[in-house]
Design a protein around this motif. Structure first.
Motif, PDB file in Angstrom:
ATOM      1  N   GLY A  71      -2.890  -5.443  -5.751  1.00 41.21           N
ATOM      2  CA  GLY A  71      -4.054  -5.305  -5.104  1.00 41.21           C
ATOM      3  C   GLY A  71      -3.816  -4.398  -3.686  1.00 41.21           C
ATOM      4  N   LEU A  72      -2.618  -4.424  -2.891  1.00 41.14           N
ATOM      5  CA  LEU A  72      -2.357  -3.617  -1.589  1.00 41.14           C
ATOM      6  C   LEU A  72      -2.370  -2.059  -2.082  1.00 41.14           C
ATOM      7  N   LEU A 129      -5.425  -0.661  -3.527  1.00 42.21           N
ATOM      8  CA  LEU A 129      -6.303  -0.395  -2.523  1.00 42.21           C
ATOM      9  C   LEU A 129      -6.161   0.918  -1.879  1.00 42.21           C
ATOM     10  N   ASP A 135       4.924  -8.869  -4.886  1.00 40.17           N
ATOM     11  CA  ASP A 135       3.733  -9.066  -4.374  1.00 40.17           C
ATOM     12  C   ASP A 135       3.367 -10.002  -3.389  1.00 40.17           C
ATOM     13  N   SER A 136       3.214  -9.907  -2.204  1.00 41.30           N
ATOM     14  CA  SER A 136       3.015 -11.000  -1.442  1.00 41.30           C
ATOM     15  C   SER A 136       4.033 -11.719  -0.761  1.00 41.30           C
ATOM     16  N   ASP A 145      -0.791  -3.454   6.057  1.00 42.00           N
ATOM     17  CA  ASP A 145       0.055  -4.544   6.144  1.00 42.00           C
ATOM     18  C   ASP A 145       1.233  -4.242   7.015  1.00 42.00           C
ATOM     19  N   HIS A 198      -3.256  -8.281   5.135  1.00 43.54           N
ATOM     20  CA  HIS A 198      -3.656  -8.248   3.600  1.00 43.54           C
ATOM     21  C   HIS A 198      -3.515  -9.783   3.046  1.00 43.54           C
ATOM     22  N   THR A 199      -2.844 -10.991   4.136  1.00 46.16           N
ATOM     23  CA  THR A 199      -2.711 -12.099   3.539  1.00 46.16           C
ATOM     24  C   THR A 199      -2.947 -13.278   4.552  1.00 46.16           C
ATOM     25  N   VAL A 218      -9.475  -8.334   5.175  1.00 42.87           N
ATOM     26  CA  VAL A 218      -9.884  -7.658   4.121  1.00 42.87           C
ATOM     27  C   VAL A 218     -11.153  -8.133   3.484  1.00 42.87           C
ATOM     28  N   ASN A 263     -12.790  -5.030   1.581  1.00 43.27           N
ATOM     29  CA  ASN A 263     -12.340  -4.305   0.561  1.00 43.27           C
ATOM     30  C   ASN A 263     -13.442  -3.449  -0.356  1.00 43.27           C
ATOM     31  N   TYR A 319      -0.627 -19.213  -6.267  1.00 41.76           N
ATOM     32  CA  TYR A 319      -1.867 -19.207  -5.623  1.00 41.76           C
ATOM     33  C   TYR A 319      -3.222 -18.789  -6.545  1.00 41.76           C
ATOM     34  N   GLU A 340      -6.662 -16.273  -1.467  1.00 46.03           N
ATOM     35  CA  GLU A 340      -6.872 -14.931  -1.896  1.00 46.03           C
ATOM     36  C   GLU A 340      -7.445 -14.146  -0.765  1.00 46.03           C
ATOM     37  N   ALA A 341      -6.750 -13.286  -0.132  1.00 46.04           N
ATOM     38  CA  ALA A 341      -7.273 -12.630   1.036  1.00 46.04           C
ATOM     39  C   ALA A 341      -8.588 -11.911   0.846  1.00 46.04           C
ATOM     40  N   SER A 342      -8.655 -11.109  -0.203  1.00 44.75           N
ATOM     41  CA  SER A 342      -9.784 -10.380  -0.817  1.00 44.75           C
ATOM     42  C   SER A 342      -9.998 -10.702  -2.481  1.00 44.75           C
ATOM     43  N   GLY A 343      -9.016  -9.820  -3.034  1.00 47.56           N
ATOM     44  CA  GLY A 343      -9.237  -9.561  -4.431  1.00 47.56           C
ATOM     45  C   GLY A 343      -9.858  -8.292  -4.447  1.00 47.56           C
TER      46      GLY A 343
HETATM   47  C1  Z2T Z   1      -0.772  -7.494  -1.945  1.00 49.67           C
HETATM   48  O1  Z2T Z   1      -1.195  -6.787  -3.230  1.00 49.67           O
HETATM   49  C2  Z2T Z   1      -1.737  -8.002  -1.132  1.00 49.67           C
HETATM   50  C3  Z2T Z   1      -1.600  -8.646  -0.099  1.00 49.67           C
HETATM   51  C4  Z2T Z   1      -0.165  -8.782   0.294  1.00 49.67           C
HETATM   52  O2  Z2T Z   1       0.200  -9.457   1.514  1.00 49.67           O
HETATM   53  C5  Z2T Z   1       0.668  -8.098  -0.253  1.00 49.67           C
HETATM   54  C6  Z2T Z   1       0.514  -7.258  -1.459  1.00 49.67           C
HETATM   55 CL1  Z2T Z   1       1.731  -6.459  -2.418  1.00 49.67          CL
HETATM   56  C7  Z2T Z   1       1.285  -9.131   2.186  1.00 49.67           C
HETATM   57  C8  Z2T Z   1      -3.223  -8.199  -1.708  1.00 49.67           C
HETATM   58  C9  Z2T Z   1      -3.990  -9.524  -1.590  1.00 49.67           C
HETATM   59  O3  Z2T Z   1      -3.230 -10.623  -2.142  1.00 49.67           O
HETATM   60  C10 Z2T Z   1      -5.433  -9.336  -2.255  1.00 49.67           C
HETATM   61  O4  Z2T Z   1      -6.049 -10.604  -2.013  1.00 49.67           O
HETATM   62  C11 Z2T Z   1      -5.973  -7.975  -1.629  1.00 49.67           C
HETATM   63  O5  Z2T Z   1      -7.177  -8.003  -2.215  1.00 49.67           O
HETATM   64  C12 Z2T Z   1      -5.070  -7.105  -1.748  1.00 49.67           C
HETATM   65  O6  Z2T Z   1      -3.921  -7.024  -1.258  1.00 49.67           O
HETATM   66  C13 Z2T Z   1      -5.841  -5.826  -0.952  1.00 49.67           C
HETATM   67  O7  Z2T Z   1      -6.154  -6.115   0.408  1.00 49.67           O
END
Ligand code: Z2T
Length: 822
Positions: free
Chosen positions: A124-125, A128, A280-281, A328, A366-367, A444, A473, A562, A663-666
């Protein structure tokens, strides 16, 4: 007299043919008759480039002359997807290119398949960031995207006996026609060494200053990519950095008298941009990753100051010229880097430099997952970037002083707010540094931004009123509607006229068409055609075939606990079990095909085990004659942007089932809604906003809301109690535990089962019952095809808000304050 500027070749079929053949002959050195598909693709890409270059050069010139405030988007990831189609679309050349190639006896579709997508991001990040640079160009915002040109992007996933195997993504081997390397504009980036103090005269007084004596350095070579706006003649720049050794092999850490060592040094330098970290995350805190971060950020700031500012620029005006948006915490080391440049290199006073720095950065979080909030150990930082560590300490000292002044000597609060954490070992909390330095901090999605303020950074919110904001987003409608779903795009244009592609709220106009049976039939036919296209793609790619009349139920996203792919698995196993136990007749069941797409981080054992389980369930369910073909599970390997562009337009049901608050946004959720899938989802991330917009009747909500999740934790969550209380859940979990999907071997998936029963951090079992209920409602709703189609149309009509153009307008208004460009 000024030299004539470059001009684009004539935008005609003949002009295109001529340019294409010239590129084939002069650039590739081949004749048409003996050219390979790769030659043809490269020549085609070069031709498309030739149409863009004049505008690109002109836009660069204008940006420099105007010196208007612009955006530097700093991101360690750009998950671009294929470039050819996007660039044809932006330049209105698709038809001309199709006809021109046909004249040469070439099928454009074949050449499309030649392109290896640049997968320079995880999920996602990164995607985006790619949507945002598209919107920045389309909205004519003066901007540059800065990042890393990884030689290997996100790994290529294959399955062996159902288990994930990672292969290197050698995306550059056949050449990369979209990039322009500029070794002459390389920046030198230093590392290591120590700091020393020295005295200078300042207005007659001796003051002590610090300086950095690094021990090794590398060259950062810029590779420029064109980022065309949609039908507006704008072309912005994406600048990705590659690391190479300095000419002199000046890595004094190595013995530079020794030739072999010198060659080794070369290899060492090139390691920095070698490979994208596949997490990722959940960052791993590896030294090389910090090297990557500093490498691209130092090069980008150096590049901006050296090349984008007018000669003799007064740096006190920098905030009127640029905003660095931090995608981020990955680029947050840019904060002490700008301070170092201003103070150590430009001789500015600390306070003046800090005042500038605080206006030049903004930070996007983003998290909320605590394990995803980056920290760097002081040890590592001090070794790699000793001067930056000093600067961070001073920023922190002054910040904590201000906190004391405001709140008194509340030691607990001081400890909680310190940029330096002491436990488990001394480390720098990058999110705190970003929050202190940033003019604005944004989440986001509405819910995410609220939780960020209230749960993660409440002390900061209190200390900095007005600093926190939200920007929900969005996704680019160019790639995710126009390119991915031409059938729907044409239908929309017939109904509403052109213009919606850059003004997505116009989709509202489709609400009226939802009442029109003729339109509904056309809409349903587009969906059916998209399924046929997907079926062909999957057949050619992986040998899967889609059955007609199946509800297409899709869950595509990174594999993470998650996100709860396990909840989806339990639903499938429940349906399967109900057939094999004889309680439900297969013939009475709504036929469904479940599509999964997901990569697991190579070091994430549980995620990899879940992938194995999905494949194992698939091979049992798909081959059991009692199922009568009513349930199909397919899991094409190597889900990426290219596959997403085929899967999303074909989906009926979009699975967005994360535990509320996680989930921050999706952004996949938005792509599905915009392509007419209905969502089954929790009240999480941007799902909340999707549901508010499309309406409860057109969205399948289930599960605990975030406050209920909190309450259940507070009360004490015992997943085994849910297992005991729910017979259907018991049957499903028992079936997995019995070895039914692992040839009778109970040990293979035991860790998954016991994790769910005794830990279940993401409350899969607690949400199981309402999920199954909601899925039953889905089956009922799908039985009325016409009503379903109506709901699908309303999803499209009411999702215009999720255009990344709207996100970028929000950034401009709430954060960047960049004036509309010329
Ligand atoms: C990521 O893809 C996202 C968050 C992260 O936090 C790291 C990565 Cl690589 C450090 C995602 C979120 O999980 C998702 O909910 C969101 O839609 C996306 O970033 C874009 O904001």
């Amino acid at each position: 007299m000024a030299l004539a500027p470059v001009t684009a070749p004539p935008a005609s079929v003949d002009g295109f043919v001529k340019q294409f053949l010239e590129n084939l002959n002069l650039e590739r050195g081949v004749m048409l008759s003996s050219s390979s598909a790769n030659d043809q693709y490269m020549a085609l890409a070069n031709t498309v480039r030739d149409y863009l270059i004049a505008r690109w050069l002109e836009d660069q010139r204008r940006q420099k002359v105007a010196q208007a405030k612009g955006v530097c988007y700093l991101s360690a990831e750009y998950l671009l997807g294929r470039q050819l189609d996007n660039n044809l679309l932006a330049t209105r050349l698709t038809e001309i290119a199709t006809d021109a190639l046909a004249q040469c006896g070439i099928d454009l579709d074949e050449l499309r398949q030649q392109e290896v997508e640049p997968g320079l991001g995880n999920g996602g990040l990164g995607r985006l960031a790619a949507c945002f640079i598209d919107s920045l160009a389309t909205l004519s915002v003066p901007s540059i995207g800065y990042g890393i040109r990884y030689e290997y992007g996100i790994f290529r996933q294959t399955f062996e006996n159902g288990e994930q195997i990672e292969q290197p993504d050698a995306w550059l081997t056949l050449g990369s026609p979209w990039e322009f390397p500029h070794p002459e504009n390389a920046q030198t980036v230093s590392f290591g060494g120590h700091t020393e103090t020295y005295e200078v005269d300042h207005e007659g007084e001796k003051v002590t200053r610090s300086r950095w004596i690094p021990s090794w350095n590398v060259q950062a070579v810029p590779y420029n990519y064109m980022v065309p706006g949609y039908h507006n003649g704008r072309v912005n720049t994406l600048r990705l950095w590659r690391s190479v050794a300095t000419n002199s092999f000046d890595l004094s850490g190595f013995n530079s008298g020794d030739y072999e060592e010198a060659v080794r040094a070369q290899t060492y330098a090139e390691t920095i941009s070698k490979v994208l970290y596949p997490e990722d995350s959940t960052p791993q805190g590896k030294e090389l990753r910090l090297q990557q971060q500093y490498f691209f950020v130092a090069a980008s700031i150096g590049d901006f100051l050296d090349h984008m500012l007018a000669p003799g620029y007064d740096l006190t005006n920098l905030p009127n010229r640029v905003i660095f948006q931090l995608n981020d915490t990955h680029p947050v080391i840019a904060v002490p880097e700008l301070m170092r440049v201003l103070v150590d290199e430009k001789g500015m006073e600390w306070d003046a430099a800090w005042a500038i720095t605080q206006q030049c950065f903004a930070y996007t979080c983003h998290t909320l997952l605590p394990e995803a909030l980056e920290v760097w150990s002081v040890d590592l930082l001090g070794r790699l970037l000793p001067r930056h560590l000093e600067i961070i300490y001073r920023i922190n000292d002054e910040f904590l002083l201000a906190v004391r002044k405001r709140f008194g000597d509340d030691e607990m609060r001081i400890r909680n707010m310190s940029i330096i954490s002491e436990h488990p070992n001394r480390s720098v909390r990058m999110a705190y540094l970003a929050t202190v330095a940033g003019a604005k901090v944004n989440g986001v999605a509405e819910l995410h931004s609220q939780l960020l303020r209230e749960r993660v950074l409440p002390d900061f919110d209190e200390f900095y009123p007005g600093k926190f904001t939200n920007v929900t987003n969005g996704v680019t409608p160019r790639r995710f509607i126009r390119l991915a779903n031409p059938g729907l795009a044409n239908l929309i244009t017939e109904a509403l006229g052109a213009g919606w592609t850059v003004d997505l709220e116009r989709l509202r106009g489709l609400e009226a068409f939802a009442e029109d049976p003729e339109f509904r039939a056309q809409f349903a036919e587009v969906k059916a055609a998209n399924k046929r296209v997907l079926s062909e793609v999957l057949l050619a790619r992986d040998g899967f075939e889609l059955s007609e009349d199946h509800l297409l139920d899709v869950m595509v996203k990174r594999l993470h606990e998650y996100k709860r792919q396990m909840l989806k698995v339990l639903h499938i196993v429940t349906s399967y079990e109900s057939i094999v136990s004889g309680r439900v007749k297969a013939s009475d069941m709504q036929a469904r095909t479940f599509i999964f797409g997901a990569k697991a981080a190579p070091g994430y054992a549980m995620a990899k085990r879940i992938i194995h389980l999905i494949n194992a369930v698939g091979s049992v369910v798909n081959n059991d004659p009692r199922v009568e073909g009513k349930l199909k599970v397919i899991f094409p390997p190597n889900y990426n942007v290219t596959l997403a562009e085929r899967v999303v337009p074909a989906a009926d049901l979009s699975e967005q089932i994360s535990l509320a608050g996680k989930e921050a946004s999706g952004t996949g959720n938005m792509k599905f809604a915009l392509n007419g899938a209905l969502t089954i989802g929790t009240d999480d991330g941007a799902n909340v906003e999707i549901r508010q917009l499309v309406g409860d009747d057109n969205f399948f909500l289930f599960g605990m809301a975030e406050p209920e999740v909190e309450a259940l934790w507070a009360k004490g969550y015992k997943p085994a109690e849910f297992y005991q209380a729910d017979e259907s859940l018991r049957r499903a979990l028992d079936l997995i535990a019995s070895g039914a999907f692992s040839g009778g071997d109970r040990s293979v998936f035991e860790p998954i089962v016991s994790n769910l029963l005794y830990d279940d951090r993401f409350m899969v079992l607690a949400d199981y019952a309402t999920y199954i209920e909601a899925q039953a409602k889905v089956d009922l709703a799908y039985a009325d095809q016409d009503a379903w189609t109506k709901a699908a149309i309303l999803n499209v009509a009411r999702s215009g808000f999720f255009s990344s153009d709207r996100s970028i307008r929000d950034y401009i208004e709430r954060i960047w304050h960049t004036p509309p460009a010329l």
